[in-house]
Structure formats: structure tokens, C-alpha cells
Design an enzyme around this catalytic site. Structure first.
Site: not given
Ligand code: MN
Length: 350
Positions: A144, A146, A175, A201, A226, A250, A304
Site C-alpha cells: 500500500k 501512501k 491510500d 483508499e 477508511d 478498524k 494491514e
């Protein structure tokens, strides 16, 4: 991340001591103090000590749902704090019953979970070298990236160069952590989709649900919520409106283990795919999340749960096991982890 660079992490650990001698542990950890969300390690501790713990004193620890209902009735918000408390109470209960926590949560369907790794240096060659190292170690094959700090064209060139170098056997996702405008997102996602990126994301601000739906309708590449997903009510709203293709679940953002299960159920009923997210928790929070995610029948995008791998210190007597691209879900009673109390004492913030 587009919101913060982190060099240290404060874990908020909760220990619940019950009259029958059983203890339970939970964790509330945030990303970058108040950069990511509206709870900080300090606020979580103060609110638990001052407002939440007194509510539990004298209650029967065997009735976890009743205890959480009492807390949720009296305390607004504070999802991370509530998650840590619920985790500790359920850890104690599962230890009391002699079963892994997953079996209190409906029962595990898998004993190991795929774990992604984040590439966030921003340096293309460095990120490629890091990914190749992880592949050679057989630790991660999902990466992933960033992005969102730099201009869109720079980020796209960076991501596509990494995808090209690593090939089709690895999954590359991005993301954006809410950094893009909708115009940026349309340009960026078109290029990422054409380049074979698997998942986008939270490209837009969390509040911009209508914009997220427009992107989901417009593109075939999977769009994931998210920061926009704070528990079952958000999940229900997004499921009914077709806002996104994937939920990043989460436990802390959901406000607890049971609310996280509900997010998972809503997704599965609505045909939304699941991804097991992290707030960069240490081993306790990571184990709790692993127990929850192990109950999901659908977990198309993996997890993750790499938080403990980022930390330089271990607080468990036996570390969590990462092997062959997977995290093994602990199978001893409760969370299935044992805290090294001396280590914890040494690491405690003054
Ligand atoms: Mn994210």
C-alpha cells in the site's frame, strides 16, 4: 502519510482486573496524536480514568454486553477508548471460558490473515528495494503506497514505476488519506486504474460521501472508505447509498469489537468487500483485530495488521507470528497473547 510522519508511537493499554482473579487487556492507539482523528493517547487515558472506569466498578465482569451498553449510553464518542475497554472485557471473558477470543465473536473461519505492507518513503527506488526485500523474506506481497502530499502527476509516476518494477504477482494499492479534490481524484484514479492498481483508499475528504459515490460509479477499480467509516451507522448509510466498493474495517474506528463485527456483517449483506485496517496498534490491538477479522467470510483485500512490525520494541512474552505472507491468529484463550510486564514498565511514559 499525507497527514503526518511518525517516528514514535504511544500505545494506550488497558488492563481490567476482575474479582475472580482474571485479567483482560485492551489497546487504543491513534495515528499521529490528533493528526488523524479526534482522540489522542492523552485524551483516551484521561477519559477512561475519569469517566469510563468508574462506571465498571462493581459490575459483574461476566456480562460484557451489559457493561458496554452502560458505557455507550452514558459516554458519547470516544470510540477508541470504548474499543480498548471492550477488548479488555472480552479478553477476560474468553480467558474465563478457556476459548480464543474469536470464538466469542461468532467463531473464526481462518487461522491466518494476509498482511499488506506500507511503502511510504516517497522515494521510488527505495520503495521498490523495500518491497523486494519483503517479498524475499516472504513477509508481504501486498503493498500500500501512501500518497497525496505531492502533486498528482508526481504521485502517479511514483506509483506506476513501483507497479512496473514489481510486476503482476504483487498487489499494489494506494491510500490518499483524504488528500485529493474530486478533480485530482478523477485524473489520478484514471491513471492508476489504467496502470493496474488494485485499490484506491479514501481519495476524498471523509465528509464527501457524494463525491466518493461518483468515483465509485465512474471507475471500475475498487474504491475504499477508511476515514469515512466510523462504525455501523456509517457502514449502513454507505451500503444503502452504494458509496464505495470496499470497507476498511478498524476496531477502534468502529468503536469496539462488536461494532466492527456489525460493520463486517453490513458489508457482507450489501456485497461490499472487506479489508482489515489498522491504526498502527501494537501487539494487543493487532491481536484483537485479528480475532475479529478471522470471523469474516469475505476478506477479499486482506489486512494491514503490520503495526507490531513497525515498532522497535516488543511487549509480548512471545511475539505475534508473521510467516509466509500471513499473520497467524493466536489460538490460546482470550487474545492469546501474554504481556511482558517488566518490559511494559520500562517503556511506560513518565
Ligand atoms: Mn487509510
Amino acid at each position: 502519510m499525507s497527514v503526518a510522519t511518525m517516528h514514535a508511537q504511544t500505545l494506550v493499554l488497558v488492563r481490567v482486573a476482575c474479582d475472580d482473579g482474571i485479567e483482560g487487556w485492551g489497546e487504543a492507539t491513534t495515528i499521529g496524536g490528533l493528526n488523524y482523528g479526534d482522540e489522542s493517547p492523552e485524551s483516551i487515558k484521561v477519559n477512561i480514568d475519569t469517566h469510563i472506569a468508574p462506571l465498571l466498578v462493581g459490575m459483574d465482569a461476566r456480562y460484557v454486553a451489559k457493561a458496554m451498553a452502560k458505557i455507550r449510553k452514558v459516554i458519547q464518542g470516544n470510540r477508541f477508548a470504548k474499543c480498548a475497554i471492550e477488548t479488555a472485557l472480552m479478553d477476560a471473558q474468553a480467558r474465563r471460558l478457556g476459548i480464543p477470543l474469536s470464538e466469542l465473536l461468532g467463531g473464526r473461519l481462518r487461522d491466518e490473515l494476509p498482511v499488506a505492507w506500507t511503502l511510504a518513503s516517497g522515494d521510488t527506488l527505495k520503495d521498490i528495494a523495500e518491497a523486494e526485500k519483503m517479498l524475499a523474506l516472504r513477509r508481504h506481497r501486498i503493498f500500500k503506497l501512501k500518497i497525496g502530499l505531492r502533486p498528482v502527476t508526481d504521485d502517479i509516476a511514483h506509483v506506476l514505476a513501483i507497479k512496473k518494477a514489481l510486476g503482476d504477482d504483487v498487489s499494489i494499492r494506494v491510500d490518499v488519506n483524504q488528500a485529493w479534490s474530486e478533480l485530482d481524484a478523477v485524473v489520478g484514479i484514471a491513471a492508476l486504474e489504467a496502470g493496474g492498481i488494485d485499490l484506491i483508499e479514501q481519495p476524498l475528504r471523509a465528509e464527501n460521501m457524494a463525491g466518493m459515490k461518483r468515483l465509485t460509479d465512474r471507475f471500475s477499480v475498487a474504491i475504499m472508505a477508511d476515514e469515512a467509516l466510523h462504525g455501523p451507522l456509517d457502514a449502513f448509510a454507505m451500503a444503502t447509498q452504494g458509496t464505495v466498493d470496499v470497507f476498511a474495517v478498524k476496531i477502534t474506528q468502529s468503536g469496539g469489537l462488536i461494532p466492527a463485527l456489525r460493520v463486517g456483517s453490513i458489508a457482507q449483506l450489501a456485497g461490499i468487500s472487506l479489508y482489515g485496517g489498522t491504526m498502527l496498534e501494537g501487539s494487543v490491538g493487532t491481536a484483537a483485530a485479528a480475532h475479529v477479522f478471522s470471523t469474516f467470510g469475505e476478506l477479499r483485500f486482506g489486512t494491514e495488521l503490520f503495526g507490531p512490525l513497525l515498532l522497535t520494541e516488543e511487549i509480548l512474552v512471545e511475539p505475534l507470528v508473521y510467516k509466509d505472507f500471513m499473520l497467524q491468529v493466536p489460538n490460546k484463550p482470550g487474545l492469546g497473547v501474554e504481556i511482558d510486564r517488566q518490559k511494559l514498565q520500562a517503556l511506560r511514559r513518565k
